[in-house]
Design an enzyme around this catalytic site. Structure first.
Site, PDB file in Angstrom:
ATOM      1  N   HIS A   1      18.573  94.899 146.787  1.00 49.83           N
ATOM      2  CA  HIS A   1      17.673  93.751 146.743  1.00 49.83           C
ATOM      3  C   HIS A   1      17.903  92.917 148.002  1.00 49.83           C
ATOM      4  O   HIS A   1      18.726  93.252 148.848  1.00 49.83           O
ATOM      5  CB  HIS A   1      17.956  92.903 145.496  1.00 49.83           C
ATOM      6  CG  HIS A   1      17.556  93.545 144.206  1.00 49.83           C
ATOM      7  ND1 HIS A   1      16.446  93.170 143.488  1.00 49.83           N
ATOM      8  CD2 HIS A   1      18.134  94.551 143.505  1.00 49.83           C
ATOM      9  CE1 HIS A   1      16.348  93.914 142.388  1.00 49.83           C
ATOM     10  NE2 HIS A   1      17.358  94.757 142.379  1.00 49.83           N
TER      11      HIS A   1
ATOM     12  N   GLU B   1      22.528  92.153 147.411  1.00 54.04           N
ATOM     13  CA  GLU B   1      21.568  91.218 148.005  1.00 54.04           C
ATOM     14  C   GLU B   1      21.713  91.274 149.526  1.00 54.04           C
ATOM     15  O   GLU B   1      22.586  90.646 150.111  1.00 54.04           O
ATOM     16  CB  GLU B   1      21.810  89.804 147.471  1.00 54.04           C
ATOM     17  CG  GLU B   1      21.689  89.671 145.959  1.00 54.04           C
ATOM     18  CD  GLU B   1      20.259  89.746 145.459  1.00 54.04           C
ATOM     19  OE1 GLU B   1      19.328  89.858 146.294  1.00 54.04           O
ATOM     20  OE2 GLU B   1      20.051  89.705 144.229  1.00 54.04           O
TER      21      GLU B   1
ATOM     22  N   HIS C   1      11.739  94.743 143.604  1.00 57.85           N
ATOM     23  CA  HIS C   1      10.931  93.551 143.839  1.00 57.85           C
ATOM     24  C   HIS C   1      10.055  93.742 145.068  1.00 57.85           C
ATOM     25  O   HIS C   1      10.518  94.182 146.125  1.00 57.85           O
ATOM     26  CB  HIS C   1      11.838  92.330 144.017  1.00 57.85           C
ATOM     27  CG  HIS C   1      12.451  91.862 142.735  1.00 57.85           C
ATOM     28  ND1 HIS C   1      13.710  91.311 142.665  1.00 57.85           N
ATOM     29  CD2 HIS C   1      11.976  91.873 141.466  1.00 57.85           C
ATOM     30  CE1 HIS C   1      13.985  90.992 141.413  1.00 57.85           C
ATOM     31  NE2 HIS C   1      12.946  91.326 140.673  1.00 57.85           N
TER      32      HIS C   1
ATOM     33  N   GLU D   1      10.763  92.328 148.580  1.00 57.71           N
ATOM     34  CA  GLU D   1      12.048  92.783 149.105  1.00 57.71           C
ATOM     35  C   GLU D   1      11.915  94.204 149.663  1.00 57.71           C
ATOM     36  O   GLU D   1      12.851  94.995 149.678  1.00 57.71           O
ATOM     37  CB  GLU D   1      13.110  92.701 148.003  1.00 57.71           C
ATOM     38  CG  GLU D   1      13.303  91.269 147.502  1.00 57.71           C
ATOM     39  CD  GLU D   1      14.205  91.142 146.281  1.00 57.71           C
ATOM     40  OE1 GLU D   1      14.879  92.127 145.929  1.00 57.71           O
ATOM     41  OE2 GLU D   1      14.234  90.055 145.680  1.00 57.71           O
TER      42      GLU D   1
END
Length: 395
Positions: free
Chosen positions: A306, A365, A162, A165
């Site tokens: 991420h 994450e 992404h 990110e």
């Protein structure tokens, strides 16, 4: 650092002279017959570079070597044309310098040009790493894979699926640089011997899956697609919320793991800054390259970096193997991140990897806040994810 072979030299001697593991020297010179070195042949010594030094009054090779904690022969090796007993004031010589600090700089905006520069510098300094081009982005930027290690266990890491990110890319590159420094300086990381891991694991890293998107977020739209991406972004030139590739397709919603469900329920029905899964699975070159890499290499486990939330996801539809739970428990322990087995989500790279190969895969994450996370979080993120990185290799 490049040196030239003298009569009687061996790779083993270079290993002892520079205090570099012999295996790293062998792997840095794969086209060299280590049993038959030729005088004048160029050999690469990893973990070293050279500095120029200007001879001063009363200098000797012994004095220069002692000041740098080097063997005299290490300097002689780099200056074979000189007579050490007849040094001339003002003459420039080469002096080996051990690399003890990271080439990858923390706290910097990290677009594709900085990544490509870092990859080139790391490959020069640590020639036992292998750099492969696994595909190209929509705009033709190379998608690089970095490989190293000799083991049968294959571990794959990737970052920046992404665009906003992008902090995950310098994090993963700093982890790699720390690993390389540990190998060439024989310095454990958190008590673990990295050379043992090097001999047990083949590590694969794709540090920036979505270079076009990262560059868009950090540098704005390139002229060739400026009008198109501004239209996709609803007329705005603020791209901080952009997650997709340059075509407006979310690369982590591109995989054939119940893709149809995501296609139906995702609100964007056309290219968008985020969440649009495309017109079909695996339409985007970046997503295709990652699927082809995983299918070709047969990785034993996969970690996708991420942001944000300080948590990670490790299950999919009950298809994950028992090993996944063991790894998740350890990842949670060493990082403080929350382990979450299942969420109501499909079509991600982790989902497809588990479905396709029935092997452990994780979506990590990193950090907390609003994407893109500020660089002020870099050190904290790095320290927490370092434990996960090490556990992914040694378990």
């Amino acid at each position: 650092m490049n040196i030239k072979v003298r009569s009687g030299d061996t790779l083993w001697y270079y290993s002892q002279l520079f205090m570099i593991p012999i295996q790293l020297i062998i792997d840095s010179n794969q086209n060299v017959d280590s049993n038959s070195l030729q005088v004048g042949q160029v050999i690469k010594v990893p973990g070293f570079t050279t500095n120029n030094y200007t001879i001063k009054q009363n200098d000797t090779f012994w004095k220069i070597a002692r000041e740098r904690n080097l063997s005299i022969d290490a300097i002689l090796l780099l200056n074979q044309e000189l007579n050490p007993n007849q040094l001339q004031v003002g003459r420039t010589i080469k002096v080996p310098r051990r690399m003890v600090t990271s080439l990858v700089q923390r706290g910097k905006r990290y677009d594709s040009s900085r990544l490509f520069r870092d990859i080139g510098e790391l490959r020069e300094a640590y020639p036992f790493i292998e750099v492969n081009t696994i595909g190209e982005s929509v705009l033709g930027k190379p998608l690089y894979e970095i490989k190293l290690g000799r083991g049968s266990k294959k571990v794959h890491l990737n970052a920046s699926f992404h665009a906003n990110e992008w902090i995950t890319s310098p994090i993963i590159m700093t982890l790699l640089n720390s690993y390389l420094l540990s190998l060439t300086n024989n310095s454990p990381i958190r008590g673990l011997n990295m050379l043992n891991l090097y001999n047990q694991v083949e590590l694969s890293i794709v540090p920036m899956v979505n270079p076009d998107g990262v560059d868009l977020v950090l540098n704005g739209p390139p002229e060739a697609v400026r009008e198109e991406v501004i239209n996709i972004n609803k007329g705005s030139t603020d791209f901080t919320g952009w997650k997709a590739n340059i075509n407006g397709v979310d690369l982590n919603n591109q995989y054939p793991a119940k893709w149809e469900i995501e296609k139906e329920r995702k609100e964007p029905k056309s290219p968008a800054p985020r969440d649009y899964p495309g017109d079909a699975p695996l339409t985007e070159p970046e997503a295709i390259a990652m699927a082809d890499l995983a299918s070709r290499e047969g990785f034993n486990r996969m970690l996708a970096f991420h942001t944000q939330g300080e948590e990670f996801y490790w299950g999919y539809e009950g298809l994950e193997p028992p090993e996944s739970r063991v790894l998740a428990t350890e990842f949670e322990r060493v990082s403080g991140y929350q382990a979450i087995q299942n969420i109501d989500s499909h079509a991600g790279f982790k989902d497809w990897f588990i479905k396709e190969f029935r092997r452990p895969a994780f979506t990590l994450e990193l950090g907390r806040g609003i994407n893109p996370l500020p660089l002020s979080q870099f050190d904290q993120i790095y320290e927490k994810v370092l434990g996960i990185f090490l556990a992914s290799l040694y378990m």
